[in-house]
Design an enzyme around this catalytic site. Sequence first.
Site, PDB file in Angstrom:
ATOM      1  CD  GLU A 208      -2.954  -1.040   0.126  1.00  0.00           C
ATOM      2  OE1 GLU A 208      -3.117   0.070  -0.429  1.00  0.00           O
ATOM      3  OE2 GLU A 208      -3.589  -2.058  -0.202  1.00  0.00           O
ATOM      4  CB  CYS A 242      -1.151   7.255   1.445  1.00  0.00           C
ATOM      5  SG  CYS A 242      -2.544   6.270   2.035  1.00  0.00           S
TER       6      CYS A 242
END
Length: 453
Positions: A208, A242
């Site tokens: 991720e 993110c």
Amino acid sequence: MVDSLRVAQQDYLFSGATKPLSFRKQQLERLRTMLKRHEGELLKAVKKDLNKQEEEAFLMELGSVYQEITHALDSLENWMRPMKVKNPPSHAGSKSWVHHEPYGSVLIIAPWNYPIQLTFSPLVGALAAGNCAVIKPSELTPHTSSAIAAAVRATFAKEVVAVVEGDAKTAEALLEEPFDYIFFTGSVAVGKKVMEKAAKHLTPHTLELGGKSPAIVDKSAKLELAAKRIAWGKFTNAGQTCIAPDYVLVHEAVYHEFVEKLRDQAHELFAEKTKKGKYTQIVNDRHYKRVKNFLNDGEVVLGGQFSPEDRLIAPTILTNVSWEAPVMQEEIFGPILPIFTYKEASEVLARVRSLPNPLALYVFSEDERVQQLFTEQLSFGGGCINDTLMHVANPHLPFGGKGASGTGAYHGYESFRTFSHQKGLLKQTTKFDFPIRYSLGTLSYKLIRKLFK
């Protein structure tokens, strides 16, 4: 130590103890009880590390994990059922199904930006799938790392869930071990190293990562609402998210009006917090200096204030930014938002495609044709139409990147799938047998050709 811990977990899994539904539910309940019992210590720790206020920390760190646990407990029995599949005519007399099997001892390497959520959200999936887990929290949030370690050690047997604290060398040592699965959340640069280490043992893994996630504001957008949601999505957690909008592409017809509304909304949402010292800090001095340098890459129309002592950078909007400027060469991961204009949709498509696939994309438009154009013609991990960030909080949606923004997905059922090996099984009847597969003559060969068409 790491080797013995991994072996102990694998042996425990080999005993079959983790596989029953009752055991998995028990561990998920135990995780929820642990988080509630240690909620105060965890929230205090993340405040010490990032100056993250309790209300924001609960919403962004713990709330989604509680939601993930509830969803898993409600759905696990159904997820675990063998999934029946059809057979072709060539397999007459047989039954086929998919069995979900835990990988074993999984390694979860967590980041610093949401140190509670991004540690325990993957763990929900790992436990639901019947795995044991070794957790490596980030050393850049040391108070939170210690609080996580204390909570886990007080709750779980180390054969089920264990925490290993330490710096990058500790992470490297963990990656040398042949874990059965690796789940990593962090930067692209470190993700490449994790992938390289995983290749040594052919270990399956999920990465991720991140990237430059765009927000697109069409001329039909409700500008006030778009500005508010983009400001919130970008400047929450000091931009250290993110999936935060990394830059905004605004149709030239509404550019000036949008910039004014974005200034107003960002000021309304964050000025008081910044003034009172309640705004989230940049995690450390190195990241602070990196982000602060981006202030020179355009014209500041809001913010620009900074404090080295507090590692504070105020929410900042930049205009007149060059696409070649340093701020556009890497993920910003801080509270600085460059704004650009566009004339035609083709410009947006070309610009976004010229960069690595982003983890998220946000489209603000009241025109369904525009919504469809950008969401279907651009490649990205996931995103929202007329909102930011909220897709990640829906446990029914998969969350993950594509290409440079990551590989694999999780949340809800996707977490269960991610941490489960899908084992295909076929059971053949013994009541009869087809001799043609053992000895192929002219007639049987013709029959087989028909069966396999």
